[in-house]
Structure formats: C-alpha cells, structure tokens
Design an enzyme around this catalytic site. Structure first.
Site, PDB file in Angstrom:
ATOM      1  N   LYS A  66      11.506 -16.736 -70.905  1.00 57.09           N
ATOM      2  CA  LYS A  66      11.064 -18.372 -70.857  1.00 57.09           C
ATOM      3  C   LYS A  66      10.306 -18.795 -71.808  1.00 57.09           C
ATOM      4  O   LYS A  66      10.566 -19.834 -72.307  1.00 57.09           O
ATOM      5  CB  LYS A  66      10.514 -18.663 -69.423  1.00 57.09           C
ATOM      6  CG  LYS A  66      11.499 -18.600 -68.337  1.00 57.09           C
ATOM      7  CD  LYS A  66      11.095 -18.860 -67.002  1.00 57.09           C
ATOM      8  CE  LYS A  66      11.925 -18.464 -65.739  1.00 57.09           C
ATOM      9  NZ  LYS A  66      11.505 -18.926 -64.628  1.00 57.09           N
ATOM     10  N   ASP A 102      11.234 -25.228 -62.618  1.00 56.42           N
ATOM     11  CA  ASP A 102      10.663 -24.381 -61.435  1.00 56.42           C
ATOM     12  C   ASP A 102       9.714 -25.362 -60.624  1.00 56.42           C
ATOM     13  O   ASP A 102       9.929 -25.195 -59.481  1.00 56.42           O
ATOM     14  CB  ASP A 102       9.981 -23.345 -61.967  1.00 56.42           C
ATOM     15  CG  ASP A 102      10.948 -22.099 -62.504  1.00 56.42           C
ATOM     16  OD1 ASP A 102      12.114 -22.357 -61.768  1.00 56.42           O
ATOM     17  OD2 ASP A 102      10.368 -21.314 -63.273  1.00 56.42           O
TER      18      ASP A 102
HETATM   19  P1  NAP Z   1       3.976 -12.867 -63.829  1.00 56.51           P
HETATM   20  O1  NAP Z   1       3.737 -13.770 -64.721  1.00 56.51           O
HETATM   21  O2  NAP Z   1       4.424 -11.265 -64.311  1.00 56.51           O
HETATM   22  O3  NAP Z   1       2.640 -12.829 -63.138  1.00 56.51           O
HETATM   23  C1  NAP Z   1       2.332 -11.881 -62.259  1.00 56.51           C
HETATM   24  C2  NAP Z   1       0.982 -12.523 -61.297  1.00 56.51           C
HETATM   25  O4  NAP Z   1       0.928 -11.521 -60.139  1.00 56.51           O
HETATM   26  C3  NAP Z   1      -0.260 -12.086 -61.933  1.00 56.51           C
HETATM   27  O5  NAP Z   1      -1.103 -13.294 -61.677  1.00 56.51           O
HETATM   28  C4  NAP Z   1      -0.536 -11.057 -61.430  1.00 56.51           C
HETATM   29  O6  NAP Z   1      -2.217 -10.755 -61.528  1.00 56.51           O
HETATM   30  C5  NAP Z   1      -0.348 -10.875 -59.971  1.00 56.51           C
HETATM   31  N1  NAP Z   1      -0.012  -9.404 -59.352  1.00 56.51           N
HETATM   32  C6  NAP Z   1       0.766  -8.493 -59.599  1.00 56.51           C
HETATM   33  N2  NAP Z   1       0.747  -7.696 -58.744  1.00 56.51           N
HETATM   34  C7  NAP Z   1      -0.269  -7.894 -57.849  1.00 56.51           C
HETATM   35  C8  NAP Z   1      -0.745  -7.118 -56.898  1.00 56.51           C
HETATM   36  N3  NAP Z   1      -0.374  -6.238 -56.409  1.00 56.51           N
HETATM   37  N4  NAP Z   1      -1.978  -7.992 -55.815  1.00 56.51           N
HETATM   38  C9  NAP Z   1      -2.262  -9.000 -56.571  1.00 56.51           C
HETATM   39  N5  NAP Z   1      -1.878  -9.744 -57.542  1.00 56.51           N
HETATM   40  C10 NAP Z   1      -0.694  -9.106 -58.290  1.00 56.51           C
HETATM   41  O7  NAP Z   1       4.983 -13.083 -62.772  1.00 56.51           O
HETATM   42  P2  NAP Z   1       5.726 -14.730 -62.508  1.00 56.51           P
HETATM   43  O8  NAP Z   1       6.978 -14.867 -63.710  1.00 56.51           O
HETATM   44  O9  NAP Z   1       4.489 -15.739 -62.434  1.00 56.51           O
HETATM   45  O10 NAP Z   1       6.480 -14.497 -61.201  1.00 56.51           O
HETATM   46  C11 NAP Z   1       5.560 -14.369 -60.108  1.00 56.51           C
HETATM   47  C12 NAP Z   1       6.320 -14.526 -58.658  1.00 56.51           C
HETATM   48  O11 NAP Z   1       7.172 -15.674 -58.539  1.00 56.51           O
HETATM   49  C13 NAP Z   1       7.621 -13.275 -58.660  1.00 56.51           C
HETATM   50  O12 NAP Z   1       7.821 -12.692 -57.316  1.00 56.51           O
HETATM   51  C14 NAP Z   1       9.076 -13.969 -58.791  1.00 56.51           C
HETATM   52  O13 NAP Z   1      10.174 -13.383 -58.443  1.00 56.51           O
HETATM   53  C15 NAP Z   1       8.658 -15.430 -58.289  1.00 56.51           C
HETATM   54  N6  NAP Z   1       9.249 -16.817 -58.865  1.00 56.51           N
HETATM   55  C16 NAP Z   1      10.128 -17.155 -57.966  1.00 56.51           C
HETATM   56  C17 NAP Z   1      10.879 -18.267 -58.331  1.00 56.51           C
HETATM   57  C18 NAP Z   1      11.918 -18.848 -57.264  1.00 56.51           C
HETATM   58  O14 NAP Z   1      12.769 -19.690 -57.727  1.00 56.51           O
HETATM   59  N7  NAP Z   1      11.736 -18.692 -55.879  1.00 56.51           N
HETATM   60  C19 NAP Z   1      10.815 -18.832 -59.428  1.00 56.51           C
HETATM   61  C20 NAP Z   1       9.945 -18.356 -60.522  1.00 56.51           C
HETATM   62  C21 NAP Z   1       9.126 -17.353 -59.980  1.00 56.51           C
HETATM   63  P3  NAP Z   1      -2.795 -10.214 -62.682  1.00 56.51           P
HETATM   64  O15 NAP Z   1      -3.348 -11.297 -63.721  1.00 56.51           O
HETATM   65  O16 NAP Z   1      -4.410  -9.726 -62.053  1.00 56.51           O
HETATM   66  O17 NAP Z   1      -2.053  -8.847 -63.209  1.00 56.51           O
END
Ligand code: NAP
Length: 284
Positions: A66, A102
């Site tokens: 992205k 999104d």
């Molecule tokens: P990302 O950029 O990799 O960010 C991950 C985030 O999760 C960071 O803030 C990280 O914190 C935190 N994290 C990871 N493991 C953790 C844990 N065990 N405990 C607490 N915090 C934790 O991921 P992203 O792209 O933002 O996506 C996040 C989620 O949204 C995913 O599950 C994705 O599938 C979902 N999503 C869904 C849709 C939909 O259409 N439904 C669309 C977009 C995304 P730190 O900074 O401390 O590492």
C-alpha cells in the site's frame, strides 16, 4: 470487451476480494473479471505497469504494497493523501489514480449495517499501524467528538497523531479531538473501541483493562475470521454487550473501490451475508 481488475499483494491467495467483486459484478451487470496477482516483494511496480499496459483497468493493493502504491500513483485522492497509503488504483486516460477506501469502508459498516451514528462519539483505536492511519481522517470527518489512538508502543501512536496534524488539510479541525498514547493511558468512557492491531492473527489477547471494553457501546475488530475472533471474545467476556469482526469493513471498502472504478455502488448486505456463510461453511 470484458474489463480486467485484480488484487495485487504478497501473499494474496487468502484474499476474498475476487469473490466479493464477482458478486458485485453479477449484481450490477457490470462486464468485468477480477483476479489475483501474486508478485515478488521487489516486483510491485513492474507488475502494476505490465498489468496496466496489457489493458487492465484497476487494482486493489494489499499488504505489503500500500505505501509503494501511494508513492507510485501519479495522482491521488485527498483520503489517500491523509492515509499515506493506496489500496485502490484506477487506470484511465489521465493516467493512474490512487485512492484509499479502507476508512470509508469502516465508517459505512459502522453507520450503515451496525447503525452506530458516529457524530459526537468518543472512539478509541487500539494499534497505530497502516490500518489506523487509513481510518483516522474518515472517522474525524464523520464527526467523532474524541479520537484516541492507543498503542503497545506509545511513541508510535504519538508519532502517528503528530504526523497527521502536520500533514492533513483537516488538521486544524482535528487538533483538540485527537490524541496518541499507550494502552494504560487510553482514558475511559469510550463509546466505540476498535481493534486495529495485528494481534488477532496470532489469537493474542490485548493487554487492556476490561473496563475499557465493558463500558463501550460497540467493540469492533478490524480482523475477521470464520469463528469468533480473540478480540470479540475478550470484549464480550469483559462485559461489552455488542462486538463484531471486520468482515463488514472488508465488503464496504470493496464496494467503495467498485464505485471508484465503475461509478456504480453495489448493494453490500447480500454480499456480506454470502461471505459470512462461505466462511462458516469453510470452517465446517
Ligand atoms: P501493521 O501496520 O503491521 O500494525 C500492527 C499494529 O498492531 C501495531 O500498532 C502493533 O503495535 C500492533 N500489535 C501487533 N501485535 C500486537 C500484540 N500482540 N499486542 C498489541 N499490539 C500489537 O498492521 P495493519 O496493516 O495496521 O493491520 C492491522 C489489522 O487490521 C490487521 O489484523 C489487518 O488484517 C486488519 N485490517 C482489516 C481490514 C478490513 O477490511 N477488515 C482492512 C485493513 C486492515 P506496535 O507498534 O507496538 O508493534
């Protein structure tokens, strides 16, 4: 001639987008086909240009491309600009157009299917990654009274808010409503708690106080699965009366992409129901 679209990513085999867009096309009578493009981590731009040059009309972009799609797109929507990421590319006579659907997808799922009016609400988002960045602008535009971003690594949440306030056109209207912090400083009294961490992938419980969830009107997990997600289970166990996963957001962001490409907004409710049934059948 049938117009070609695809979702591009790595990995991409798990993507539900082909199934969603096939349903939208059938429902609206639009003549299109939609496939999957798995590309190597260093091969994004080459694959996009090959697809476009072969007559492709548009792409959905998923992890991890992205930000790269954002950098590549010659023209971008305001909401992509704010998100710093592009999940929808449209190829037309003027060139490539990059958008991010999104945040609109989340807002439509909340206000439409779930009937939660956002104006005046206090919203807590857990996580400060790409997904959070994508939904900040649309949630503020929907009129939330307070938006708190709490993250395991507090500095990342604070940085995200600072960057938003530095770069967004609507920063002035957001400054006194937006705050970044750690999980322990999230405050209380939030109406809506959104899980935008990637902890759901591993089924991890989030280290947050039960009181944050018990008092909320709705707990919303952006992650979705065939069975109850870890966050939905955590929220219900903590006493929150209503909790749901992010399948509706997925369908709504796809509908928004379909609108960007075809100028037609498909009905999402029947597609959501079909997908939910498909997921349940796969889980057995
Ligand atoms: P990302 O950029 O990799 O960010 C991950 C985030 O999760 C960071 O803030 C990280 O914190 C935190 N994290 C990871 N493991 C953790 C844990 N065990 N405990 C607490 N915090 C934790 O991921 P992203 O792209 O933002 O996506 C996040 C989620 O949204 C995913 O599950 C994705 O599938 C979902 N999503 C869904 C849709 C939909 O259409 N439904 C669309 C977009 C995304 P730190 O900074 O401390 O590492």
């Amino acid at each position: 001639m049938t117009d070609r679209y695809a979702v591009i990513g790595n990995p991409v085999a798990h993507s539900r987008s082909p199934s969603i867009h096939a349903r939208f096309a059938k429902q609206t009578g639009e003549d299109l086909e939609y496939g999957r493009l798995l590309v190597p981590l260093d091969g994004f731009v080459e694959a996009v240009e090959r697809f476009r040059d072969a007559g492709g009309r548009g792409l959905n972009v998923t992890l991890p491309f992205k930000p790269e799609a954002f950098a590549w797109a010659a023209r971008r929507s305001e909401r992509a600009q704010v998100a710093g990421a592009v999940n929808t590319l449209r190829f037309d006579r003027e060139g490539a157009w990059g958008d991010n659907t999104d945040g609109a997808g989340l807002v439509r799922d909340l206000e439409g299917r779930l009937e939660l009016a956002l104006a005046g609400r206090s919203v807590l988002i857990l996580g400060a990654g790409g997904a959070t960045r994508g939904v900040l602008g649309p949630l503020l535009d929907a009129g939330v009274a307070r938006l708190t971003i709490a993250n395991r690594t507090p500095g990342r949440a604070i940085e995200l808010v600072d960057e938003f306030l530095r770069t967004s056109a609507s920063a002035a209207a957001a400054a006194d409503r937006l705050r970044g912090c750690g999980f322990d400083d999230a405050g209380d009294g939030h109406d809506l708690v959104v899980n935008a961490t990637s902890a759901g992938l591993a089924g991890d419980r989030l280290p947050i106080a039960d009181a944050l969830l018990a008092g909320a009107v709705l707990a919303y997990d952006m992650f979705y699965a065939a069975r109850e997600t870890a966050f939905v289970a955590q929220a219900l166990a903590a006493g929150c009366r209503r909790a749901c996963d992010g399948l509706g957001m997925l369908v709504e962001q796809a509908a928004e992409s379909f609108l960007v490409w075809r100028g037609v907004r498909p009905l999402t409710a029947p597609v959501y129901e079909a997908l939910r049934a498909e997921l349940a059948a796969e889980a057995g």
